[in-house]
Design an enzyme around this catalytic site. Structure first.
Site, mmCIF file in Angstrom:
data_model
loop_
_atom_site.group_PDB
_atom_site.id
_atom_site.type_symbol
_atom_site.label_atom_id
_atom_site.label_comp_id
_atom_site.label_asym_id
_atom_site.label_seq_id
_atom_site.Cartn_x
_atom_site.Cartn_y
_atom_site.Cartn_z
ATOM 1 N N GLY A 1 0.775 -1.237 0.000
ATOM 2 C CA GLY A 1 0.000 0.000 0.000
ATOM 3 C C GLY A 1 0.807 1.288 0.000
ATOM 4 O O GLY A 1 0.235 2.377 -0.009
ATOM 5 N N GLN A 2 2.147 1.186 -0.010
ATOM 6 C CA GLN A 2 2.925 2.423 0.063
ATOM 7 C C GLN A 2 2.710 3.253 -1.198
ATOM 8 O O GLN A 2 2.475 2.716 -2.281
ATOM 9 C CB GLN A 2 4.419 2.131 0.289
ATOM 10 C CG GLN A 2 5.135 1.614 -0.940
ATOM 11 C CD GLN A 2 6.601 1.303 -0.678
ATOM 12 O OE1 GLN A 2 7.001 0.160 -0.719
ATOM 13 N NE2 GLN A 2 7.397 2.322 -0.418
ATOM 14 N N ARG A 3 2.807 4.556 -1.052
ATOM 15 C CA ARG A 3 2.499 5.467 -2.153
ATOM 16 C C ARG A 3 3.277 5.106 -3.422
ATOM 17 O O ARG A 3 2.763 5.139 -4.527
ATOM 18 C CB ARG A 3 2.823 6.905 -1.710
ATOM 19 C CG ARG A 3 2.334 7.964 -2.672
ATOM 20 C CD ARG A 3 2.628 9.354 -2.138
ATOM 21 N NE ARG A 3 1.747 9.752 -1.056
ATOM 22 C CZ ARG A 3 0.513 10.224 -1.234
ATOM 23 N NH1 ARG A 3 0.031 10.327 -2.447
ATOM 24 N NH2 ARG A 3 -0.227 10.584 -0.219
ATOM 25 N N ILE B 1 4.228 2.369 -4.649
ATOM 26 C CA ILE B 1 3.794 1.258 -5.519
ATOM 27 C C ILE B 1 2.299 1.299 -5.835
ATOM 28 O O ILE B 1 1.794 0.431 -6.551
ATOM 29 C CB ILE B 1 4.225 -0.129 -4.994
ATOM 30 C CG1 ILE B 1 3.625 -0.456 -3.641
ATOM 31 C CG2 ILE B 1 5.728 -0.251 -4.938
ATOM 32 C CD1 ILE B 1 3.964 -1.892 -3.224
#
Lengths: 303, 182
Positions: free
Chosen positions: B70-72, B74
């Protein structure tokens, strides 16, 4: 191949008992003595001693694999008494057996201290934790000042969001200590690895991949897979720094592996992580294994 | 329906495969939820780099659950996984109020995606075990969920950590997939 099969068969059958009895009569030595005599110190000897103790029918010998460090001395005496081994007849045996037991108990103790560090949750109210996090930044980004504690800049060393604290998760402080240890002991190498991680197309998230590798090191330790490595590389009781050193090996080797394999994108991470994991597990099956970080000088001339 | 035809029906319909996409911001609890669904140990979880996938058997379905990081950085890759999605599960950290706006934006963008049009969406208001967690009703209001008209949706309070509420959510998942396939 055939010999191995026969050995397996003998070992697993009741014949082994009589085999050992026969050997004892002929050589005048018990299995433990024969192992200490016949194998070099390290995994070759210690793992065999460990297996022999584990499969023994004698309670004293069985319990020896779980001996605490401070009880090793009395455990050795106890075993020698049980097996009626005279010190004068085989003077080296006592020293050798003691060393094996120190390594065996040391591995168990190492797991406990690693587990303790893993269970320590990163806490923003803990000054030491915060200091260590900022130290990681300074070590990796010496020329860039952190604008504030909560900032997008953390993304530049591979954390997910504005505040790294949520990224440690199941690895707790162990993850942070590993990252700092690598950056401190091998500063130039760590920065070099970071530069690969920040590559626009081949890159990956340095910090969270590091935390993933901490998990790899941790689960290899927990399963016992790292025993041969520690028996071969640490003659006495391993220290937690030896675990951090192993992390450094994984961090460096994973990066090398990733760069060589050239995955299509970061989304392939878990596939390559598994490939790398299998490779490491393969190394650990070799009796001579020693996973020690060897830096190729062309990569990092100044370390 | 006679016994024989029931048996025949059972035999001729092996578990239907269902493709489920698990999305949400980093640290929402997607991987914990995935592992909880697969009855795996949840105590050693690390941030997801890339994605994880697991297959879970449930109520005659084979649920292939794709848990995407969920990191920005990716999130642009999320769209690579939209194709043929039967159902979307969106996970929200109910205690992370500072990021409600961000998570709302991401969800709104997902609901606008053509490839996900009409796909039922389950929103897990996760981390209800935390004292500071916002109740599901408050989150539903904040995200204007009542304005969703082009698909079936449901918000389910849960704790992936304790597994409370997870099964209720999955029951809704199976029900919705069933309804959609008929």
């Amino acid at each position: 191949m055939m010999l191995g099969f026969i050995y397996q068969f003998l070992h697993s059958s009741f014949l082994w008992f009589w085999m050992k009895w026969f050997l004892r009569q002929v050589t005048g030595k018990c299995e433990l003595q024969r192992i200490c005599h016949g194998y070099q110190p390290g995994a070759a000897r210690t793992s065999r001693i460990e297996n022999s103790l584990k499969s023994s029918k004698n309670k004293v010998l069985q319990d020896a694999v779980n001996v605490q460090e401070d009880a090793v001395e009395s455990c050795v005496t106890h075993i020698m008494k049980e097996k009626q081994i005279k010190e004068q007849k085989d003077p080296k045996f006592k020293v050798n057996l003691r060393q094996c037991l120190v390594q065996i108990s040391g591995y168990n103790a190492l797991f406990l201290s690693v587990e303790e560090q893993r269970k320590e949750v990163f806490d923003s109210d803990n000054e030491a934790h915060e200091k260590m996090l900022l130290k990681l930044w300074d070590l990796l980004m010496p020329s860039v000042e952190l604008e504030s504690r909560i900032t997008k800049q953390w993304g530049n060393i591979g954390f997910q969001g504005d505040d790294p604290k949520t990224d440690f998760r199941g690895m707790g402080m162990l993850g942070l200590v590993n990252l700092v240890f690598f950056s401190e002991k091998y500063t130039a190498t760590a920065r070099h690895v970071l530069s690969h991680a920040n590559h626009p197309s081949l890159g990956y998230s340095y910090a969270i991949v590091g935390i993933n590798l901490t998990e790899m090191a941790y689960s290899l330790l927990r399963s016992g897979a790292l025993k041969p490595h520690f028996y071969n590389t640490v003659a006495g009781k391993p220290h937690i720094d030896h675990f951090h050193q192993l992390y450094c090996y994984l961090a460096y080797e994973f990066d090398k592996f990733w760069v060589e394999e050239k995955p299509a994108s970061i989304m392939e991470f878990n596939i390559y992580r598994e490939k790398f994991h299998d490779k490491v597990k393969g190394f650990l099956l070799e009796p001579e294994v020693s996973l020690v970080l060897k830096i190729e000088s062309k990569n990092c001339p100044d370390d | 329906m006679g016994l024989l035809s029931i048996l025949r029906k059972l035999k001729s319909t092996p578990d239907q495969e269902v493709r489920i996409l698990l999305l949400g911001l980093d640290n929402g609890g997607k991987t914990t939820l995935l592992k909880q669904l697969a009855s795996e140990d949840i105590s050693h979880i690390t941030p997801t780099q890339g994605f994880n996938i697991k297959s879970v058997q449930s109520q005659g379905f084979k649920l292939n659950v794709w848990d995407i990081g969920g990191q920005r950085k990716i999130r642009p890759y999320w769209r690579n996984y939209f194709e043929n999605t039967d159902l979307l599960i969106y996970v929200i950290d109910s205690a992370d109020r500072k990021r409600f706006e961000e998570t709302g934006q991401e969800l709104a963008e997902l609901l606008d995606e053509e490839k996900l049009s009409g796909v039922p969406v389950l929103i897990f208001a996760n981390k209800q075990d935390l004292l500071t967690a916002a109740p599901a009703s408050e989150i539903a209001e904040g995200l204007n969920l009542h304005t969703i008209r082009d698909r079936v949706w449901q918000i389910q309070p849960c704790s992936a950590l304790t597994s409370e509420g997870v099964q209720d959510g999955m029951n809704w998942v199976c029900k919705s997939v069933n309804a959609k396939r008929k």
